[in-house]
Design a protein around this motif. Structure first.
Motif, PDB file in Angstrom:
ATOM      1  N   VAL A  78      31.034  -2.173  33.119  1.00 41.68           N
ATOM      2  CA  VAL A  78      31.449  -2.736  31.833  1.00 41.68           C
ATOM      3  C   VAL A  78      31.172  -4.236  31.862  1.00 41.68           C
ATOM      4  O   VAL A  78      31.584  -4.933  32.787  1.00 41.68           O
ATOM      5  CB  VAL A  78      32.943  -2.481  31.571  1.00 41.68           C
ATOM      6  CG1 VAL A  78      33.328  -2.962  30.173  1.00 41.68           C
ATOM      7  CG2 VAL A  78      33.274  -0.995  31.731  1.00 41.68           C
ATOM      8  N   CYS A  79      30.479  -4.721  30.842  1.00 43.81           N
ATOM      9  CA  CYS A  79      29.949  -6.087  30.872  1.00 43.81           C
ATOM     10  C   CYS A  79      30.186  -6.796  29.538  1.00 43.81           C
ATOM     11  O   CYS A  79      29.959  -6.217  28.474  1.00 43.81           O
ATOM     12  CB  CYS A  79      28.456  -6.011  31.172  1.00 43.81           C
ATOM     13  SG  CYS A  79      27.612  -7.603  31.232  1.00 43.81           S
ATOM     14  N   PRO A  80      30.622  -8.065  29.566  1.00 44.40           N
ATOM     15  CA  PRO A  80      30.744  -8.827  28.321  1.00 44.40           C
ATOM     16  C   PRO A  80      29.382  -9.009  27.653  1.00 44.40           C
ATOM     17  O   PRO A  80      28.351  -9.087  28.323  1.00 44.40           O
ATOM     18  CB  PRO A  80      31.298 -10.179  28.782  1.00 44.40           C
ATOM     19  CG  PRO A  80      31.904  -9.916  30.126  1.00 44.40           C
ATOM     20  CD  PRO A  80      31.068  -8.846  30.739  1.00 44.40           C
ATOM     21  N   VAL A  81      29.397  -9.105  26.317  1.00 44.47           N
ATOM     22  CA  VAL A  81      28.160  -9.267  25.555  1.00 44.47           C
ATOM     23  C   VAL A  81      28.290 -10.424  24.574  1.00 44.47           C
ATOM     24  O   VAL A  81      29.220 -10.456  23.765  1.00 44.47           O
ATOM     25  CB  VAL A  81      27.814  -7.990  24.760  1.00 44.47           C
ATOM     26  CG1 VAL A  81      26.514  -8.188  23.985  1.00 44.47           C
ATOM     27  CG2 VAL A  81      27.701  -6.791  25.674  1.00 44.47           C
ATOM     28  N   MET A 105      26.310  -7.852  18.414  1.00 44.13           N
ATOM     29  CA  MET A 105      25.482  -6.821  19.047  1.00 44.13           C
ATOM     30  C   MET A 105      25.858  -5.430  18.542  1.00 44.13           C
ATOM     31  O   MET A 105      24.977  -4.611  18.261  1.00 44.13           O
ATOM     32  CB  MET A 105      25.620  -6.886  20.573  1.00 44.13           C
ATOM     33  CG  MET A 105      24.684  -5.926  21.318  1.00 44.13           C
ATOM     34  SD  MET A 105      22.920  -6.323  21.129  1.00 44.13           S
ATOM     35  CE  MET A 105      22.752  -7.670  22.317  1.00 44.13           C
ATOM     36  N   LYS A 106      27.140  -5.184  18.406  1.00 44.16           N
ATOM     37  CA  LYS A 106      27.579  -3.873  17.923  1.00 44.16           C
ATOM     38  C   LYS A 106      27.051  -3.602  16.514  1.00 44.16           C
ATOM     39  O   LYS A 106      26.518  -2.519  16.230  1.00 44.16           O
ATOM     40  CB  LYS A 106      29.107  -3.784  17.939  1.00 44.16           C
ATOM     41  CG  LYS A 106      29.659  -2.402  17.585  1.00 44.16           C
ATOM     42  CD  LYS A 106      31.158  -2.361  17.727  1.00 44.16           C
ATOM     43  CE  LYS A 106      31.709  -0.982  17.381  1.00 44.16           C
ATOM     44  NZ  LYS A 106      31.271   0.056  18.324  1.00 44.16           N
ATOM     45  N   GLN A 107      27.168  -4.599  15.639  1.00 46.42           N
ATOM     46  CA  GLN A 107      26.681  -4.418  14.274  1.00 46.42           C
ATOM     47  C   GLN A 107      25.156  -4.314  14.233  1.00 46.42           C
ATOM     48  O   GLN A 107      24.593  -3.577  13.434  1.00 46.42           O
ATOM     49  CB  GLN A 107      27.167  -5.563  13.393  1.00 46.42           C
ATOM     50  CG  GLN A 107      28.675  -5.520  13.120  1.00 46.42           C
ATOM     51  CD  GLN A 107      29.106  -6.502  12.048  1.00 46.42           C
ATOM     52  OE1 GLN A 107      28.308  -6.965  11.240  1.00 46.42           O
ATOM     53  NE2 GLN A 107      30.392  -6.834  12.034  1.00 46.42           N
ATOM     54  N   GLU A 132      26.790   2.083  25.143  1.00 45.61           N
ATOM     55  CA  GLU A 132      27.583   1.812  23.936  1.00 45.61           C
ATOM     56  C   GLU A 132      28.231   0.438  24.063  1.00 45.61           C
ATOM     57  O   GLU A 132      28.436  -0.065  25.167  1.00 45.61           O
ATOM     58  CB  GLU A 132      28.658   2.889  23.731  1.00 45.61           C
ATOM     59  CG  GLU A 132      29.250   2.906  22.329  1.00 45.61           C
ATOM     60  CD  GLU A 132      30.095   4.151  22.041  1.00 45.61           C
ATOM     61  OE1 GLU A 132      30.773   4.175  20.998  1.00 45.61           O
ATOM     62  OE2 GLU A 132      30.087   5.083  22.873  1.00 45.61           O
ATOM     63  N   VAL A 133      28.561  -0.159  22.928  1.00 41.39           N
ATOM     64  CA  VAL A 133      29.239  -1.456  22.897  1.00 41.39           C
ATOM     65  C   VAL A 133      30.576  -1.300  22.188  1.00 41.39           C
ATOM     66  O   VAL A 133      30.662  -0.681  21.117  1.00 41.39           O
ATOM     67  CB  VAL A 133      28.381  -2.522  22.186  1.00 41.39           C
ATOM     68  CG1 VAL A 133      29.151  -3.840  22.043  1.00 41.39           C
ATOM     69  CG2 VAL A 133      27.085  -2.764  22.954  1.00 41.39           C
TER      70      VAL A 133
END
Length: 400
Positions: A173-176, A209-211, A250-251
């Motif tokens: 799990v990584c910050p974006v 990033m998710k959007q 996934e984000v």
């Protein structure tokens, strides 16, 4: 598009210059997250974050002719320190453009590495636009914070270390923010072990990033202020976006309170100082945003550069949320002995008064009374409620 070989080459170039950061198992966080949780401690990296990996790899990949006029970068803080540190090692001039609201600690740290700092704009994206203008005016080499193949390859060395330190890892799990770290990390992992899940985490206040993934193209979005300033990027990079599409499963998003509580928990339980962006990955596990259970999971703690004044606010807010600190206001008869009587009651209830103040004049203060404001250290939420109940029984009108 970069290749896995580029990441291995980056590691060799940086060997001896950049730390291999620890991987720390946490029994406490494993229990809370219902997974076997390990922390990849990039907050212990040189300059306090992973950013130095990408900036150093980029700069040692430039030809001397390109470095003659120095380098320019834009950053909310951590990339600035990475570029400034790398510049000092290579002995070249460096200019960093930072948003006006960048934490003072990060501005000062960048200057201590020898960089010239210019403050421009209110958010990272405005600082980036201005840095690109300066690049054109001066001819200096530009070190992008994320959307660059050498920067991405440098960040990808985190993924190589993860697979070496925990070969049977099942999820990372990584910050974006702009996507440089997760793009390089995900490539390094997926190209070698495609079954390992790689998840990204953004601040709910700035989910670019998710959007973008939902729209299937890199979008520029409106954002809200967030304590995770290191990942508050309104538009992901074009290159990083394509790599995230290809390699990231996934984000997810975490909100401000979840980030703040996680920062406090890491400070208390692990004695580690973690910034908001760095805490976001662990927050997503502690608050069960990611649908995984009983997996060997690594949360990348991407940085630990926190402004000292902000630490105190995080601690106080976290203590209030945990029921270990409460502010009380109550009406008190303005007579000798009344304050002593009240403080005696609170002492009997095993609470500790940290601060108090008395106001004698005010719109809601009746003649013969004073308004008492108390800051009280307590044990938990039940203790707070017990104190309020007991004081109410004794005739005090309480306002939280």
């Amino acid at each position: 598009m970069i290749s896995l070989d580029d990441i291995f080459v980056a590691r060799e170039k940086m060997r001896g210059m950049i730390h291999q950061t620890p991987l720390d198992f946490s029994k406490t966080f494993s229990s809370l997250a219902n997974n076997e949780v390990y922390l990849k401690l990039e907050n212990l990296q040189k300059t306090g974050s992973f950013k130095v990996r990408g900036s150093f790899n980029k700069m040692i990949s430039l030809k001397m002719g390109e470095l003659n006029k120095g380098v320019i970068a834009a950053s909310a803080g951590n990339h600035a320190q990475g570029v400034a540190f790398s510049s000092s090692l290579l002995g070249i001039p460096c200019t960093i453009v930072m948003p006006k609201g960048a934490p003072l600690s990060k501005i000062q740290a960048t200057r201590r590495y020898g960089a010239e700092v210019e403050l421009h704009g209110t958010v990272f994206d405005e600082a980036l636009d201005y840095a690109l203008e300066l690049k054109e005016q001066t001819g200096a080499a530009f070190v992008h914070p994320f959307d660059d193949q050498y920067v991405i390859a440098g960040q990808g060395t985190v993924g190589l270390e993860i697979l070496e330190q925990l070969p049977d890892v099942e999820a990372v799990v990584c910050p974006v923010g702009g996507g440089g770290l997760i793009a390089g990390l995900a490539m390094a992992i997926k190209e070698q072990k495609p079954d390992v899940k790689v998840y990204g985490v953004e601040a709910l206040a700035c989910p670019s990033m998710k959007q973008s993934l939902q729209a299937k193209k890199a979008l520029s979005i409106d954002s809200m202020p967030t304590m995770a300033d290191g990942i508050a990027v309104k538009k992901p990079g074009e290159l990083t976006f394509k790599m995230v599409q290809k390699y990231v499963d996934e984000v997810f998003c975490v909100d401000e309170m979840e980030i703040a509580r996680t920062m406090l928990m890491v400070l208390e339980r692990n004695k580690l100082l973690v910034e908001g962006s760095g805490a976001s990955s662990l927050a997503s596990l502690l608050y069960h945003k990611i649908p995984i259970v009983n997996k060997k999971t690594i949360a990348v703690i991407s940085g630990g550069n926190v402004d000292v004044s902000f630490i105190s606010r995080i601690i106080e807010r976290g203590m209030v949320e945990a029921g270990r600190f409460v502010h009380l206001s109550l009406s008190l008869k303005d007579k000798p002995g009344e304050l002593e009587k009240l403080l005696g009651i609170i002492t009997t209830l095993e609470a500790n008064v940290l601060n108090l103040s008395l106001e004698h004049i005010g719109e809601k203060i009746f003649p013969g009374y004073a308004l008492l404001n108390l800051s009280v250290e307590t044990k938990d939420h039940n203790h707070v409620e017990h104190i309020i109940q007991e004081l109410t029984k004794k005739g005090y009108e309480i306002q939280k």
